[in-house]
Design a protein around this motif. Structure first.
Motif, short mmCIF file in Angstrom:
data_model
loop_
_atom_site.label_atom_id
_atom_site.label_comp_id
_atom_site.label_asym_id
_atom_site.label_seq_id
_atom_site.Cartn_x
_atom_site.Cartn_y
_atom_site.Cartn_z
N ASP A 65 -103.31 0.11 11.16
CA ASP A 65 -103.65 -0.36 9.82
C ASP A 65 -102.37 -0.44 8.96
OD1 ASP A 65 -104.49 -0.40 7.04
OD2 ASP A 65 -106.49 0.15 7.74
N SER A 66 -102.17 -1.59 8.34
CA SER A 66 -100.94 -1.80 7.56
C SER A 66 -100.83 -0.82 6.40
CB SER A 66 -100.90 -3.24 7.03
OG SER A 66 -102.02 -3.49 6.18
N ARG A 67 -101.99 -0.35 5.90
CA ARG A 67 -101.95 0.63 4.82
C ARG A 67 -101.42 1.97 5.34
NH1 ARG A 67 -108.08 0.13 3.01
NH2 ARG A 67 -108.20 0.01 5.29
N LYS A 68 -101.78 2.30 6.56
CA LYS A 68 -101.26 3.54 7.17
C LYS A 68 -99.76 3.41 7.44
CE LYS A 68 -105.58 5.00 9.41
NZ LYS A 68 -106.22 5.39 10.67
N VAL A 69 -99.35 2.25 7.91
CA VAL A 69 -97.93 2.02 8.16
C VAL A 69 -97.14 2.20 6.87
CG1 VAL A 69 -96.18 0.33 8.84
CG2 VAL A 69 -98.33 0.48 10.11
N GLU A 70 -97.65 1.62 5.78
CA GLU A 70 -96.96 1.73 4.49
C GLU A 70 -96.90 3.19 4.03
OE1 GLU A 70 -97.27 0.00 -0.10
OE2 GLU A 70 -99.03 -0.06 1.23
N ALA A 71 -98.00 3.92 4.21
CA ALA A 71 -98.06 5.31 3.75
C ALA A 71 -97.14 6.21 4.57
CB ALA A 71 -99.50 5.81 3.83
N ILE A 72 -97.14 6.00 5.89
CA ILE A 72 -96.26 6.81 6.74
C ILE A 72 -94.79 6.50 6.43
CG2 ILE A 72 -95.52 7.22 9.13
CD1 ILE A 72 -98.47 6.64 9.96
N THR A 73 -94.49 5.23 6.21
CA THR A 73 -93.12 4.83 5.87
C THR A 73 -92.68 5.47 4.55
OG1 THR A 73 -93.33 2.73 7.05
CG2 THR A 73 -91.64 2.87 5.35
N TYR A 74 -93.57 5.47 3.58
CA TYR A 74 -93.27 6.11 2.29
C TYR A 74 -92.95 7.58 2.48
CZ TYR A 74 -94.33 8.56 -2.07
OH TYR A 74 -94.27 9.40 -3.15
N ALA A 75 -93.79 8.27 3.23
CA ALA A 75 -93.59 9.71 3.45
C ALA A 75 -92.30 9.97 4.23
CB ALA A 75 -94.79 10.28 4.20
N ALA A 76 -92.05 9.16 5.26
CA ALA A 76 -90.84 9.34 6.07
C ALA A 76 -89.58 9.14 5.23
CB ALA A 76 -90.86 8.37 7.25
N ASP A 77 -89.61 8.17 4.34
CA ASP A 77 -88.45 7.93 3.48
C ASP A 77 -88.15 9.12 2.59
OD1 ASP A 77 -87.82 5.44 4.48
OD2 ASP A 77 -89.00 4.34 2.99
N LYS A 78 -89.17 9.83 2.15
CA LYS A 78 -88.98 11.04 1.35
C LYS A 78 -88.24 12.10 2.17
CE LYS A 78 -91.12 10.10 -2.58
NZ LYS A 78 -90.42 10.15 -3.90
N VAL A 79 -88.64 12.25 3.43
CA VAL A 79 -87.99 13.24 4.31
C VAL A 79 -86.56 12.82 4.60
CG1 VAL A 79 -88.06 14.37 6.56
CG2 VAL A 79 -90.20 13.90 5.34
N ALA A 110 -98.39 13.15 7.40
CA ALA A 110 -99.80 12.82 7.18
C ALA A 110 -100.26 13.31 5.81
CB ALA A 110 -100.67 13.44 8.28
N PHE A 111 -99.86 14.53 5.45
CA PHE A 111 -100.24 15.09 4.15
C PHE A 111 -99.74 14.21 3.01
CE2 PHE A 111 -99.67 17.68 0.41
CZ PHE A 111 -100.74 18.57 0.40
N LEU A 112 -98.46 13.85 3.08
CA LEU A 112 -97.86 13.06 2.01
C LEU A 112 -98.39 11.63 2.03
CD1 LEU A 112 -95.86 13.56 -0.27
CD2 LEU A 112 -94.03 12.72 1.23
N ALA A 113 -98.61 11.09 3.22
CA ALA A 113 -99.15 9.74 3.34
C ALA A 113 -100.55 9.65 2.72
CB ALA A 113 -99.20 9.31 4.81
N ASN A 114 -101.37 10.66 2.95
CA ASN A 114 -102.72 10.66 2.38
C ASN A 114 -102.69 10.80 0.87
OD1 ASN A 114 -104.25 10.29 4.75
ND2 ASN A 114 -103.97 12.44 5.31
N THR A 123 -109.31 5.08 -0.81
CA THR A 123 -110.11 6.24 -0.39
C THR A 123 -110.83 6.03 0.94
OG1 THR A 123 -111.95 5.38 -1.71
CG2 THR A 123 -110.48 6.99 -2.77
N ASP A 124 -110.79 4.81 1.46
CA ASP A 124 -111.51 4.53 2.71
C ASP A 124 -110.61 4.65 3.94
OD1 ASP A 124 -110.03 2.33 1.87
OD2 ASP A 124 -111.27 0.94 3.04
N VAL A 125 -109.37 5.04 3.77
CA VAL A 125 -108.47 5.17 4.91
C VAL A 125 -107.76 6.52 4.83
CG1 VAL A 125 -106.59 4.02 3.67
CG2 VAL A 125 -106.55 4.09 6.16
N LYS A 126 -107.59 7.16 5.98
CA LYS A 126 -106.95 8.47 6.03
C LYS A 126 -106.01 8.53 7.23
CE LYS A 126 -108.06 13.36 5.32
NZ LYS A 126 -107.43 13.40 3.99
#
Length: 462
Positions: A65-79, A110-114, A123-126
């Motif tokens: 899911d592209s929304r998950k990709v975006e969220a994981i990328t956001y979190a990874a960039d923070k790290v 996952a925590f930060l992505a969510n 709210t429909d994707v985790k």
């Protein structure tokens, strides 16, 4: 301490409410209370780079899911930016595959992505740490990949620049002192003359050689085993995943990586890092030699060799006023002792490739990173606090040169080795100069001695 309840396949566990990790990280904290050596932040950064790349590739190859990709990328960039280092507390002395560190990264991302998705109203994707952040991966291929990614980044960004700076300053010193003739020493005994520039050229070429060896050995470390998953077969990873993730990492980081030719090798063998650390050990050995030469040449100031002058950075003694010690040499040579010890640990740990997996991975990368850090810092510190300010005591060099008995070597072609030896022994026994002994022996006239024994003519082939 306020906590929240997290769950994994073992059951429930309490996690501090202000920490982003989950159940498996917490279990590792509680099960491995050994030492204070933590997984290096360089490996944490490399893991985040890998998870970002994997998410992007999974979006393309497996329809994540592209929304998950975006969220994981956001979190990874923070790290990657170093903003979340406190959320990666695990020690080196854990499972030998690094599984808990892989899960630490999966859980934090996952925590930060969510949280990112919630803030956007999605709210429909985790994002799940295993199903999404670890998609198409296993700890068995991610940890060795992170090891290699981290090593290449550190070597390119910190170690090699320190080596080049040291080498360039030696080159400048070589040119500065290219005509300053001094006595050579072998076996810690007087030998034939050379210039101080020639002596420094030997030091410089050590850095030239080590730079080449580090660069050459680093090429093998650019090979990444991501895509091998659990045992090297690539189970649950799409075709082309290894090549695509390696290419994505190269693009993200701006450094060159490539897919491993054989994932069975990449999971169970760490010969590339053994080879690379061997180059670090070679650099350490040369650094010891240079620092020790400078320490001995600076010995004195009145009762030692005293041919070079080093910067006086701090008082050298709590009881002897005015004493200045070669502390930068002492620090750098202690660094080299640690690196040679690390090499033994890396070499032994690399023997522990049991069937399809080496299970000493954390201790290998801990020592590799520590060796690079110590070398980069040690060379830089020695460079700034000692090498740049290194000067020659030309008067002392001239005095010792003229007092040396080994200038007699220039007489070998004219009167033979045995006659030259008689002159040297006579001068030493009678505490006279070579010239006086030569003339007194009747083997040479004063004019002949002055013609044959010219230190400046003894520094190159004739």
């Amino acid at each position: 301490m306020e906590t929240r309840t997290e769950r994994d396949t073992i059951g429930e566990i309490q996690v501090p409410v202000d920490r982003y990790w989950g159940a498996q990280t917490q279990r590792s904290l509680e099960n491995f209370k050994i030492g204070t050596e933590q997984i290096p932040t360089e490996v944490v950064r490399a893991f985040a780079e890998l998870k970002k790349a994997a998410a992007i590739v999974n979006g393309k190859l497996k329809g994540l899911d592209s929304r998950k990709v975006e969220a994981i990328t956001y979190a990874a960039d923070k790290v990657i930016a170093g903003e979340l280092n406190d959320h990666f507390p695990l020690v080196v002395w854990q499972t030998g595959s690094g599984t808990q560190s892989n899960m630490n990264m999966n859980e934090v991302l996952a925590f930060l992505a969510n949280r990112f998705l919630e803030d956007k109203g999605e709210t429909d994707v985790k994002v799940h740490p295993n199903d999404d952040v670890n998609h198409s991966q296993s700890s068995n291929d991610t940890f060795p990949t992170a090891m290699h990614v981290a090593t290449v980044i550190f070597a390119e960004e910190k170690l090699l620049p320190a080596v080049v700076q040291f080498k360039n300053t030696l080159a400048a010193k070589e040119e500065q002192f290219q005509d300053l003739v001094k006595i050579g020493r072998t076996h810690l005994q007087d030998a034939t003359p050379l210039t101080f520039g020639q002596e420094i050229s030997g030091w410089k070429h050590m850095l030239v050689t080590c730079e080449k060896m580090i660069t050459e050995s680093l090429e093998h470390v650019r090979s990444l085993t991501i895509g091998g998953t659990a045992v090297g077969t690539g189970l649950n990873a799409p075709i082309g995943f290894s090549e695509a993730v390696s290419a994505q990492l190269s693009k993200q980081i701006g450094l060159s990586y490539k897919a491993s030719e054989n994932h069975f090798h990449g999971l169970t063998s760490h010969d590339e890092l053994v080879h690379f650390h061997g180059a670090l050990k070679a650099l350490a050995a040369d650094a010891f030699k240079i620092a020790n030469d400078i320490r001995l040449l600076a010995s004195g100031p009145r009762c030692g060799i005293g041919e070079v002058i080093i910067p006086a950075n701090e008082p050298g003694s709590s009881i002897m006023p005015g004493k200045v010690n070669p502390t930068q040499s002492e620090a750098l040579t202690m660094v080299t002792a640690q690196i040679i010890g690390n090499d033994a640990a890396v070499g032994f740990a690399a023997t522990q490739g049991h069937f399809q997996l080496n299970v000493f991975k954390p201790v290998i990368i801990y020592n590799v990173i520590q060796s690079m850090r110590l070398l980069a810092d040690g060379l830089t510190n020695f460079h700034d606090k000692c090498l740049v300010g290194l000067e020659a005591d030309e008067e002392k060099m001239a005095q010792l040169l003229n007092e040396s008995l080994m200038l007699v070597t220039a007489l070998n072609p004219h009167i033979g080795y045995e006659n030259a030896a008689k002159i040297a022994k006579k001068a030493h026994a009678e505490n006279t100069t070579l010239k006086e002994a030569a003339i007194d022996s009747g083997l040479l006239t004063e004019e002949q001695f002055d013609e044959y024994v010219v230190p400046g003519d003894m520094i190159a082939p004739k």
